[in-house]
Write a protein that holds these residues in place. Structure first.
Motif, short mmCIF file in Angstrom:
data_model
loop_
_atom_site.label_atom_id
_atom_site.label_comp_id
_atom_site.label_asym_id
_atom_site.label_seq_id
_atom_site.Cartn_x
_atom_site.Cartn_y
_atom_site.Cartn_z
N TRP A 1 12.77 38.72 -0.91
CA TRP A 1 13.59 39.74 -1.57
C TRP A 1 13.44 39.73 -3.09
O TRP A 1 14.34 40.17 -3.81
CB TRP A 1 15.06 39.55 -1.18
N ARG A 2 12.28 39.26 -3.56
CA ARG A 2 12.09 39.15 -5.01
C ARG A 2 12.21 40.50 -5.72
O ARG A 2 12.77 40.58 -6.83
CB ARG A 2 10.76 38.49 -5.33
N ASP A 3 11.70 41.58 -5.12
CA ASP A 3 11.78 42.90 -5.77
C ASP A 3 13.22 43.37 -5.85
O ASP A 3 13.67 43.90 -6.89
CB ASP A 3 10.93 43.92 -5.02
N LEU A 4 13.96 43.18 -4.76
CA LEU A 4 15.37 43.59 -4.77
C LEU A 4 16.16 42.78 -5.79
O LEU A 4 17.01 43.34 -6.52
CB LEU A 4 15.97 43.41 -3.38
N ALA B 1 0.83 -1.20 0.00
CA ALA B 1 0.00 0.00 0.00
C ALA B 1 0.86 1.25 0.00
O ALA B 1 0.53 2.25 -0.67
CB ALA B 1 -0.93 -0.01 1.21
N TYR B 2 1.98 1.22 0.72
CA TYR B 2 2.84 2.41 0.75
C TYR B 2 3.54 2.60 -0.58
O TYR B 2 3.68 3.73 -1.06
CB TYR B 2 3.86 2.33 1.89
N GLU B 3 3.98 1.52 -1.18
CA GLU B 3 4.58 1.62 -2.50
C GLU B 3 3.58 2.22 -3.49
O GLU B 3 3.93 3.05 -4.32
CB GLU B 3 5.06 0.25 -2.97
N ARG B 4 2.34 1.79 -3.39
CA ARG B 4 1.28 2.31 -4.27
C ARG B 4 1.03 3.79 -3.99
O ARG B 4 0.87 4.59 -4.92
CB ARG B 4 0.00 1.50 -4.06
N SER B 5 1.01 4.17 -2.72
CA SER B 5 0.79 5.57 -2.37
C SER B 5 1.89 6.47 -2.92
O SER B 5 1.62 7.55 -3.43
CB SER B 5 0.71 5.73 -0.84
N THR B 6 3.13 6.02 -2.80
CA THR B 6 4.23 6.86 -3.27
C THR B 6 4.21 7.01 -4.79
O THR B 6 4.61 8.03 -5.32
CB THR B 6 5.60 6.29 -2.83
N GLN B 7 3.72 5.98 -5.48
CA GLN B 7 3.56 6.10 -6.94
C GLN B 7 2.53 7.18 -7.27
O GLN B 7 2.70 7.96 -8.20
CB GLN B 7 3.14 4.76 -7.54
N GLU B 8 1.44 7.21 -6.48
CA GLU B 8 0.40 8.22 -6.69
C GLU B 8 0.96 9.62 -6.49
O GLU B 8 0.57 10.56 -7.18
CB GLU B 8 -0.75 7.99 -5.71
N TYR B 9 1.88 9.77 -5.54
CA TYR B 9 2.35 11.10 -5.18
C TYR B 9 3.68 11.46 -5.82
O TYR B 9 4.22 12.53 -5.57
CB TYR B 9 2.44 11.22 -3.65
N LEU B 10 4.22 10.57 -6.67
CA LEU B 10 5.49 10.85 -7.31
C LEU B 10 5.41 12.11 -8.16
O LEU B 10 6.29 12.98 -8.11
CB LEU B 10 5.93 9.66 -8.16
N ALA B 11 4.34 12.22 -8.96
CA ALA B 11 4.20 13.40 -9.82
C ALA B 11 4.09 14.67 -8.98
O ALA B 11 4.65 15.71 -9.32
CB ALA B 11 2.96 13.26 -10.71
N ILE B 12 3.39 14.58 -7.85
CA ILE B 12 3.27 15.75 -6.97
C ILE B 12 4.63 16.13 -6.42
O ILE B 12 5.00 17.31 -6.38
CB ILE B 12 2.29 15.45 -5.82
N ARG B 13 5.41 15.13 -6.01
CA ARG B 13 6.74 15.42 -5.46
C ARG B 13 7.63 16.09 -6.49
O ARG B 13 8.45 16.93 -6.17
CB ARG B 13 7.40 14.13 -4.98
N GLN B 14 7.45 15.69 -7.77
CA GLN B 14 8.27 16.27 -8.82
C GLN B 14 7.85 17.70 -9.12
O GLN B 14 8.66 18.56 -9.45
CB GLN B 14 8.17 15.42 -10.10
N GLU B 15 6.54 17.96 -9.02
CA GLU B 15 6.03 19.28 -9.37
C GLU B 15 6.07 20.25 -8.19
O GLU B 15 6.21 21.46 -8.36
CB GLU B 15 4.58 19.16 -9.85
N LEU B 16 5.93 19.71 -6.98
CA LEU B 16 5.78 20.56 -5.81
C LEU B 16 7.14 20.94 -5.25
O LEU B 16 7.94 20.09 -4.90
CB LEU B 16 4.99 19.81 -4.74
N SER B 17 7.42 22.18 -5.20
CA SER B 17 8.64 22.65 -4.54
C SER B 17 8.28 23.88 -3.73
O SER B 17 7.67 24.81 -4.22
CB SER B 17 9.74 22.99 -5.57
N GLU B 18 8.64 23.84 -2.48
CA GLU B 18 8.35 24.96 -1.60
C GLU B 18 9.15 26.17 -2.08
O GLU B 18 10.35 26.08 -2.32
CB GLU B 18 8.75 24.61 -0.17
N PRO B 19 8.51 27.33 -2.24
CA PRO B 19 9.25 28.53 -2.63
C PRO B 19 10.35 28.84 -1.63
O PRO B 19 10.16 28.70 -0.43
CB PRO B 19 8.17 29.63 -2.62
N ASP B 20 11.49 29.26 -2.18
CA ASP B 20 12.59 29.67 -1.31
C ASP B 20 12.13 30.91 -0.54
O ASP B 20 11.80 31.93 -1.15
CB ASP B 20 13.82 30.00 -2.18
N PRO B 21 12.09 30.86 0.78
CA PRO B 21 11.56 32.00 1.54
C PRO B 21 12.34 33.28 1.32
O PRO B 21 11.76 34.37 1.29
CB PRO B 21 11.63 31.53 3.00
#
Length: 462
Positions: free
Chosen positions: A387-390, A362-382
């Motif tokens: 300091w994006r404007d600077l 079940a865990y192997e199956r769950s991680t397959q489901e979330y693999l695409a999310i892990r690849q797409e999801l990246s937390e913005p660098d705080p």
């Protein structure tokens, strides 16, 4: 196959285990290497058990094979097909448990709650999940390079919308809920109940949503304590129990488990005592997967609540994963017959191997489901966000003034605005942006193509 069948028949006919030499004596035309290979295949299939090493190794028929020999062939195929309906691979031990719980209840020995089962578990010494298996699960569940340093619950909050749908739907499905995943999404995202579905199914989905939000929303304060567990059960049980007083309360009466010969504890004081021991043990377990599986095993076995124990265990099993920023265990595509038999193995045999097989799958199956999310999801660098404007104005100033020394321009801009603690990092971010500057991102910095070309020409070596 002919020789494998002959070897199996010889083992079935023997009153005791046999060595390879004894089997070869019974099958003189069978080459030694062929016999070794075929025996390995029988062991892998769960039909034969091997004990000992090297020349002392002996073989005997497993419980599963003995059961299969006494059962009509079509019935065995049907049983295995049910359990494997999702490619669940079973260990030989899992096959043995399956063979036992597949018998009619009248053929199984009635049993009660075994206090030694919990007492024998020593946190961080006993391992339901072997170390190599835990390493495998950690590799699968890794969601980001810095997940261990990120605040608890970072990943579960980031994927909450998807998590609410998947876990609510799959866990409810294991209870016979007929909502589809699309129905569940419509209910959770838009509050639209599926037409023609019983109200109890709608309530079950909504209760899962509330319970998941309770865990994720309070990730810093929840844990394996009475408050968390009782309130988790209360969230899952709301408006579903015949007696509302049983919601979030330790069971006050005896219960029977359908199609099982297992009888849980019935004295409230004993149930309460064992629950406290269970939670104490769980809190001490260091590895999140071992902690998760421990709850999957012992919470349903104790049956601390009047009902909804398995649902509570499935969400409780996710709590360590949420805290460690690991991929969740959603139970998507878990075959209900497999899950039911695995839990029966714990109830009636106090054996965890079949449930462990299912947990890993079940865990192997769950991680397959979330693999695409892990690849797409990246937390913005705080810092990049803060300091994006600077960063943008400095990149623009450097490019528009190619005659100036870029490092000096960057240092001057950073020193004028950024606290000393973050200056080196922000300076690195600006240099990184300049390094990967190309015609496709010029508008981001308010630059014209001619300015970019002039800057590149000024930087080109003579």
């Amino acid at each position: 196959m002919k020789h494998e069948t002959s070897l199996l028949q010889s083992l079935q006919a023997s009153a005791s285990s046999l060595s390879l030499a004894q089997l070869l004596a019974l099958h003189p035309t069978l080459p030694r290497r062929s016999a070794q290979r075929q025996l390995a295949q029988l062991v892998a299939a769960g039909l034969v058990r091997a004990d000992g090493n090297a020349r002392a190794r002996r073989y005997q028929v497993s419980t599963f094979a003995a059961h299969a020999a006494a059962t009509p062939a079509f019935a065995v195929r049907e049983t295995v097909a049910d359990l494997l309906a999702g490619s669940v691979a079973l260990s030989p031990e899992g096959q043995e448990i399956l063979a036992y719980v597949e018998q009619a209840p009248t053929a199984r020995k009635p049993v009660g709650y075994q206090t030694d089962f919990l007492a024998a578990y020593q946190p961080n010494q006993t391992s339901y999940l072997p170390e190599a298996l835990r390493r495998h699960l950690h590799r699968l569940g890794r969601t980001a390079p810095g997940q261990a340093q990120a605040p608890a619950g970072t990943y579960s909050r980031a994927i909450l919308n998807r998590l609410l749908i998947d876990l609510s739907w799959a866990s409810s499905h294991l209870e016979g809920n007929t909502y589809s995943r699309l129905d569940t999404r419509q209910l959770i995202e838009h509050g639209t109940a599926a037409r023609g579905k019983p109200a109890i199914e709608t309530q079950m989905i909504l209760n899962h949503k509330a319970a998941i939000e309770f865990l994720v929303g309070n990730i810093d304060s929840v844990g394996f304590d009475r408050y968390t567990l009782l309130n988790l059960h209360s969230s899952l049980a709301e408006n579903l129990l015949p007696n509302p007083a049983d919601e979030g309360r330790v069971r006050q009466h005896a219960v029977d488990i359908g199609l099982s010969v297992y009888r849980p504890l019935s004295v409230p004081q004993q149930i309460d005592h064992q629950l406290n021991l269970l939670l104490t043990q769980a809190r001490q377990i260091a590895d999140p997967f071992e902690q998760s599986f421990f709850m999957m095993v012992h919470l349903p076995y104790l049956q601390p609540f009047a009902d909804i124990n398995k649902r509570t265990s499935r969400l409780a099993a996710n709590l360590p994963l949420f805290k460690a920023n690991l991929c969740p265990l959603t139970f998507v595509d878990v075959p209900e017959p497999a899950y039911r038999r695995a839990v029966l193995g714990v109830y009636e045999m106090t054996r965890i191997e079949l449930l462990r097989d299912l947990y890993v799958w079940a865990y192997e199956r769950s991680t397959q489901e979330y693999l695409a999310i892990r690849q797409e999801l990246s937390e913005p660098d705080p810092l990049r966000l803060a300091w994006r404007d600077l960063i943008k104005t400095t990149v623009r100033r450097v490019v528009q003034h190619p005659e100036q020394h870029p490092p000096s321009t960057i240092v001057q801009a950073v020193n004028a605005s950024v606290p000393s603690l973050d200056r080196a990092t922000v300076q690195g971010l600006i240099e990184e942006e300049l390094h990967r500057l190309h015609e496709g991102v010029l508008a981001r910095y308010g630059l014209r193509p001619s300015e970019w070309v002039a800057w590149r020409q000024a930087r080109a070596p003579e």
